[in-house]
Write an enzyme that holds these catalytic residues in place. Structure first.
Site, PDB file in Angstrom:
ATOM      1  N   HIS A  72      -9.525 -33.459  59.105  1.00 31.36           N
ATOM      2  CA  HIS A  72     -10.049 -34.148  60.281  1.00 31.36           C
ATOM      3  C   HIS A  72     -11.126 -33.314  60.956  1.00 31.36           C
ATOM      4  CE1 HIS A  72      -6.504 -37.119  61.147  1.00 31.36           C
ATOM      5  NE2 HIS A  72      -6.927 -37.172  59.907  1.00 31.36           N
ATOM      6  N   TYR A 195      -5.608 -38.944  71.628  1.00 28.83           N
ATOM      7  CA  TYR A 195      -4.885 -38.407  72.781  1.00 28.83           C
ATOM      8  C   TYR A 195      -5.239 -39.281  73.977  1.00 28.83           C
ATOM      9  CZ  TYR A 195      -3.577 -34.018  70.447  1.00 28.83           C
ATOM     10  OH  TYR A 195      -3.027 -33.082  69.624  1.00 28.83           O
ATOM     11  N   PRO A 288       4.055 -29.395  72.418  1.00 27.94           N
ATOM     12  CA  PRO A 288       3.330 -29.763  71.193  1.00 27.94           C
ATOM     13  C   PRO A 288       1.950 -30.358  71.424  1.00 27.94           C
ATOM     14  CG  PRO A 288       5.024 -31.380  71.684  1.00 27.94           C
ATOM     15  CD  PRO A 288       5.211 -30.270  72.674  1.00 27.94           C
ATOM     16  N   LYS A 292       0.132 -26.204  68.386  1.00 30.13           N
ATOM     17  CA  LYS A 292       0.059 -24.764  68.158  1.00 30.13           C
ATOM     18  C   LYS A 292       1.333 -24.136  67.599  1.00 30.13           C
ATOM     19  CE  LYS A 292      -4.070 -24.343  69.232  1.00 30.13           C
ATOM     20  NZ  LYS A 292      -4.749 -24.751  68.025  1.00 30.13           N
ATOM     21  N   TYR A 378      -8.480 -25.812  69.697  1.00 30.66           N
ATOM     22  CA  TYR A 378      -7.680 -26.738  68.900  1.00 30.66           C
ATOM     23  C   TYR A 378      -7.835 -26.448  67.412  1.00 30.66           C
ATOM     24  CZ  TYR A 378      -5.282 -31.165  67.889  1.00 30.66           C
ATOM     25  OH  TYR A 378      -4.373 -32.107  67.466  1.00 30.66           O
TER      26      TYR A 378
END
Length: 385
Positions: A72, A195, A288, A292, A378
């Site tokens: 991704h 998200y 979560p 990580k 990220y």
């Protein structure tokens, strides 16, 4: 029994550590409370950082990941009426991979089987003794066993016995909301994770494979899963994820697994006492939201393995002495990022908070500097950060 390194916990951290130690000429024995079937089937993380993927490939564990994983470039940030793509590849030149922890676990298990690694599953009453000259006791089928070792490493999670052998300072925060997570047998409705901030609560549209979707809903802490039948879950996900917005549709399918996951942060320091070391969830927990947990465990053992090789083969303690401080530097960075993502995206009862969260989301979506900060954290900082 005797070995150089006794590893408690046969999850990804424990098996990866044994793999890295073996490459450095150090033997180990792994003991695990659960059965192998349980360990290989438990649903956990699904996002691998760039540095995690690089490490797995470099030690011969990346073939199936490359074939079957899904690379991704970024993620979508959403709030009502808006959806914006944050492209990690364009911003920082790194990507992430969707490849479930269950698959990482299977790859590690097969690799350790091929190498003849001794892993003892389904043990009971595990205890660590004498950190200065350590040994581990446990029972198998009611029979007592003792494992002497030069070093003991706790990769046994937040409720394992090893942490008790490493006293120190613990920092923690418990959030007043949880995640209701579901697995659904339906192709993902999106090419990359969504998200979503919503006044009803956060939602996340993720995936595990071309035919399995992973989804999450923010729910109050203490939620009873029985209060959430499948139709209620899908209706809430459709509303929060913007079903119908600009023609996008959330596909529904059979839900095969659902559970409620509490949200908390925890860091313990130091991550070592004498010859007992901690790695992964035994030393730190993150919510979560920032993806990580597994990646931090990989980073820990990537630092610890060469330190133990140097200590045991070369009698050089310097890297082992530095391990806790080096690992905690990255732990705190990832703890902050996970807190930042969590507090930006999870709705509260305070309208003032809502406006602050929306302002932050707009800034990340419209500012290259804001987007770059999210992307860098990220997609993952270097292992030795």
């Amino acid at each position: 029994m005797r070995t150089q390194v006794a590893i408690i916990g046969a999850g990804p951290a424990g098996l990866l550590l044994s793999h890295l130690l073996a490459a450095g000429g150090v033997e180990s024995v792994v003991v695990e409370t659960r059965t192998r079937e349980y360990v290989e089937s438990r649903i956990r993380a699904g996002i691998l950082e760039h540095s995690t993927v690089e490490l797995l490939r470099s030690v011969g564990l990346g073939d199936r990941l490359t074939r079957e994983g899904d690379q991704h470039r970024g993620v979508y940030l959403q709030w009502p009426g808006e959806r914006h793509h944050v492209d990690f590849q364009d911003l920082v030149g790194r990507s992430v991979w969707v490849y479930g922890q269950t698959e990482v676990q299977k790859d590690l298990g097969r690799a350790r089987d091929a190498a003849g690694q001794q892993v003892i599953y389904d043990v009971r009453d595990t205890a660590v003794h004498d950190p200065a000259d350590p040994y581990v006791t446990f029972t198998v089928d009611g029979a007592p066993h003792r494992l002497d070792a030069d070093v003991v490493v706790g990769c046994d999670g937040s409720f394992g016995p090893t942490r008790e052998s490493v006293p120190g300072t613990t920092w923690q925060r418990t959030y007043d909301y949880s995640w209701l997570g579901v697995l659904a047998t339906v192709p993902p409705s999106t090419d990359e994770l969504i998200y979503a901030w919503h006044p009803d609560g956060f939602a996340l549209n993720s995936m595990r494979s071309p035919t399995v979707t992973r989804l999450y809903l923010q729910v109050p802490s203490g939620t009873d899963i029985a209060e959430w039948p499948d139709d209620r879950i899908w209706d809430a996900l459709s509303r929060r994820l913007g079903h119908g917005q600009d023609g996008w549709k959330l596909a529904r399918g059979p839900i095969t697994d659902k559970s409620v996951l509490p949200m908390r942060s925890l860091v313990q320091a130091p991550m070592r006492r004498d010859r007992v070391f901690l790695a992964g969830d035994a030393a730190h927990i993150v919510p979560p939201t920032g993806a990580k947990g597994l990646n931090l465990a990989v980073a820990d053992v990537a630092l610890l393995a060469p330190a133990l090789v140097s200590l045991l083969r070369e009698k050089d303690p310097r890297l082992a002495d530095e391990y806790s401080d080096r690992a905690l530097r990255r732990v705190w960075r990832c703890t902050h990022f996970s807190w930042w993502m969590t507090t930006m995206l999870h709705a509260t009862d305070d309208p003032f908070d809502h406006q602050l969260q929306l302002s932050q989301l707009r800034w990340v979506a419209s500012s290259e500097a804001g987007a770059r900060g999210l992307a860098e954290n990220y997609a993952g900082l270097p292992i030795g950060f």
